[in-house]
Design a protein around this motif. Structure first.
Motif, PDB file in Angstrom:
ATOM      1  N   THR A  30       0.837  -1.201   0.000  1.00  0.00           N
ATOM      2  CA  THR A  30       0.000   0.000   0.000  1.00  0.00           C
ATOM      3  C   THR A  30       0.872   1.252   0.000  1.00  0.00           C
ATOM      4  O   THR A  30       0.658   2.184  -0.778  1.00  0.00           O
ATOM      5  CB  THR A  30      -0.948  -0.018   1.225  1.00  0.00           C
ATOM      6  OG1 THR A  30      -1.790  -1.163   1.110  1.00  0.00           O
ATOM      7  CG2 THR A  30      -1.808   1.234   1.286  1.00  0.00           C
ATOM      8  N   ASN A  53      -9.029  -2.857  -1.703  1.00  0.00           N
ATOM      9  CA  ASN A  53      -8.926  -3.703  -0.517  1.00  0.00           C
ATOM     10  C   ASN A  53     -10.207  -3.629   0.300  1.00  0.00           C
ATOM     11  O   ASN A  53     -10.825  -2.582   0.365  1.00  0.00           O
ATOM     12  CB  ASN A  53      -7.775  -3.229   0.370  1.00  0.00           C
ATOM     13  CG  ASN A  53      -6.443  -3.485  -0.273  1.00  0.00           C
ATOM     14  OD1 ASN A  53      -6.258  -4.490  -0.932  1.00  0.00           O
ATOM     15  ND2 ASN A  53      -5.523  -2.564  -0.094  1.00  0.00           N
ATOM     16  N   ASP A 154      -3.893  -0.493  -5.748  1.00  0.00           N
ATOM     17  CA  ASP A 154      -3.450  -1.249  -4.587  1.00  0.00           C
ATOM     18  C   ASP A 154      -4.458  -2.377  -4.413  1.00  0.00           C
ATOM     19  O   ASP A 154      -5.504  -2.203  -3.803  1.00  0.00           O
ATOM     20  CB  ASP A 154      -3.403  -0.326  -3.367  1.00  0.00           C
ATOM     21  CG  ASP A 154      -2.962  -1.055  -2.119  1.00  0.00           C
ATOM     22  OD1 ASP A 154      -2.187  -2.012  -2.245  1.00  0.00           O
ATOM     23  OD2 ASP A 154      -3.391  -0.657  -1.019  1.00  0.00           O
TER      24      ASP A 154
HETATM   25 MG   LIG Z   1      -2.071  -3.102   1.795  1.00  0.00          MG
END
Ligand SMILES: [Mg+2]
Ligand SMILES: Nc1ncnc2c1ncn2[C@@H]1O[C@H](COP(=O)(O)OP(=O)(O)O)[C@@H](O)[C@H]1O
Length: 336
Positions: A30, A53, A154
């Motif tokens: 991240t 995420n 991400d």
């Molecule tokens: Mg992460």
């Protein structure tokens, strides 16, 4: 360092637009994604940092609530935007859409059964959430690719992305078969019908076929982007430890099998020599010794691909300034 050095890599790829970060959990994916986005933002390029995420990683990283709010300007830095998709919400939207499709298909095909059993099977499939995630990522690439110079994703893990691509091959095959049989079924109806004109109308309106074709076209575009080394790069993150190194090695051989371009390897959390020397406890000194073995291993197994070394900081990395520091080290730090 190798000629994969981050800045050199970027300079050699002037049209690079999509970045993905991958590696074992907790290695700094991240933070690395944010640093890549901030690098471009600081160069005056419009950058979007996108998190898929299921946790609030960007909100936490920047101390700014972005969860499920669409694209937000990230405060304290020019040219940087962030989007933190509420993937659970997306999944439930997909679930509703799919239920609707199945219901309308059964109705269309004159199959008099309760659709709920079919719906349950479709949406409890473990690949369903992954497809929803892949589709969300595709939507962001296709919808915002023209408005941003760079988009950094991400994702939970690159393993996911790879599995998703593998899945998308199967999904594509399935889609083409479905489209074919859909076409056949429709024309059969046309042939059998006395009221040809009415059935033709139905053919044109068939929502399922239209849906399938749209999905097929979207997947085709996504695959084209994901395997284009001029536009896309997967950056792998590791730390000097055996398991994360093995994970990156495995990922790299997997992405290569799928023609996904590798954009280098970040080696994070490297204990600087002065930190080890000035530490009065044996802990840092021992870790430093152990680390040098793993740095050798990285050099041996991934050497050509290493694009950055980043030192271990005494505190976690947070906020625009913390990431700017990480970004600066990512460009300049040398462990030797
Ligand atoms: Mg992460
Ligand atoms: N070089 C570093 N020095 C110190 N802490 C770091 C460093 N890189 C990352 N961290 C911290 O480690 C934790 C995990 O990083 P993160 O980027 O969230 O990993 P991942 O996304 O791979 O799970 C975070 O708390 C982050 O601030």
């Amino acid at each position: 360092m190798s000629d994969f050095k981050f800045k050199d890599f970027v300079e050699r790829h002037p049209n690079i637009k999509f970045f993905f970060t991958g590696g074992k959990g907790g290695v700094g994916k991240t933070v690395s994604a944010a640093a890549i986005a901030q690098y471009f933002a600081s160069q005056g390029r419009k950058a979007l940092l996108a998190s898929l995420n299921p946790i609030h990683s960007l909100s936490t990283l920047y101390g700014q609530d972005m969860w499920g709010k669409g694209i937000q300007k990230i405060e304290g830095i020019d040219n940087l935007w962030g989007v933190e998709v509420d993937i659970k919400e997306k999944i439930s939207t997909y679930r509703d859409q799919l239920s609707e499709r199945i219901t309308s298909f059964l109705k269309w095909a004159d199959i008099p059964v309760d659709p709920s059993a079919f719906i349950d099977i479709a949406v409890t499939n473990p690949a369903f959430e992954e497809s929803a995630q892949f589709d969300t990522m595709t939507d962001i690439m296709l919808e915002h690719g023209d408005s941003y110079d760079v988009i950094v994703f991400d994702c939970a893990a690159v393993a996911n992305a790879i599995r998703l691509l593998g899945l998308s091959k199967i999904y594509d095959l399935w889609l083409s078969r479905m489209i074919e049989s859909r076409k056949e079924a429709l024309s059969l109806r046309v042939q059998l019908s006395f009221r040809r004109d009415r059935v033709m109308e139905e053919v044109k309106r068939d929502p399922m076929l239209a849906d399938l074709l749209r999905q097929h076209e979207k997947n085709r575009k996504a695959k084209e982007i994901l395997s284009d080394a001029e536009r896309t790069a997967f950056v792998f993150v590791t730390i000097p430890l055996a398991l994360p190194i093995a994970v990156v090695q495995r990922f790299i051989s997997m992405v290569r099998a799928f023609d996904i371009p590798v954009g280098g390897v970040f080696v994070n959390r490297v204990i600087p020599q002065e930190a080890a020397e000035s530490d009065s406890t044996d802990y840092m000194k021992n870790s430093y010794l152990q680390q040098s073995r793993y740095l050798d291993m990285i050099q041996e197994k991934l050497g050509d691909l290493v694009s950055a070394y980043v030192p271990l900081y005494p505190t976690e990395v947070a906020g625009v300034d913390g990431i700017a520091k990480f970004c600066d080290d990512m460009l300049n730090f040398n462990p030797e």
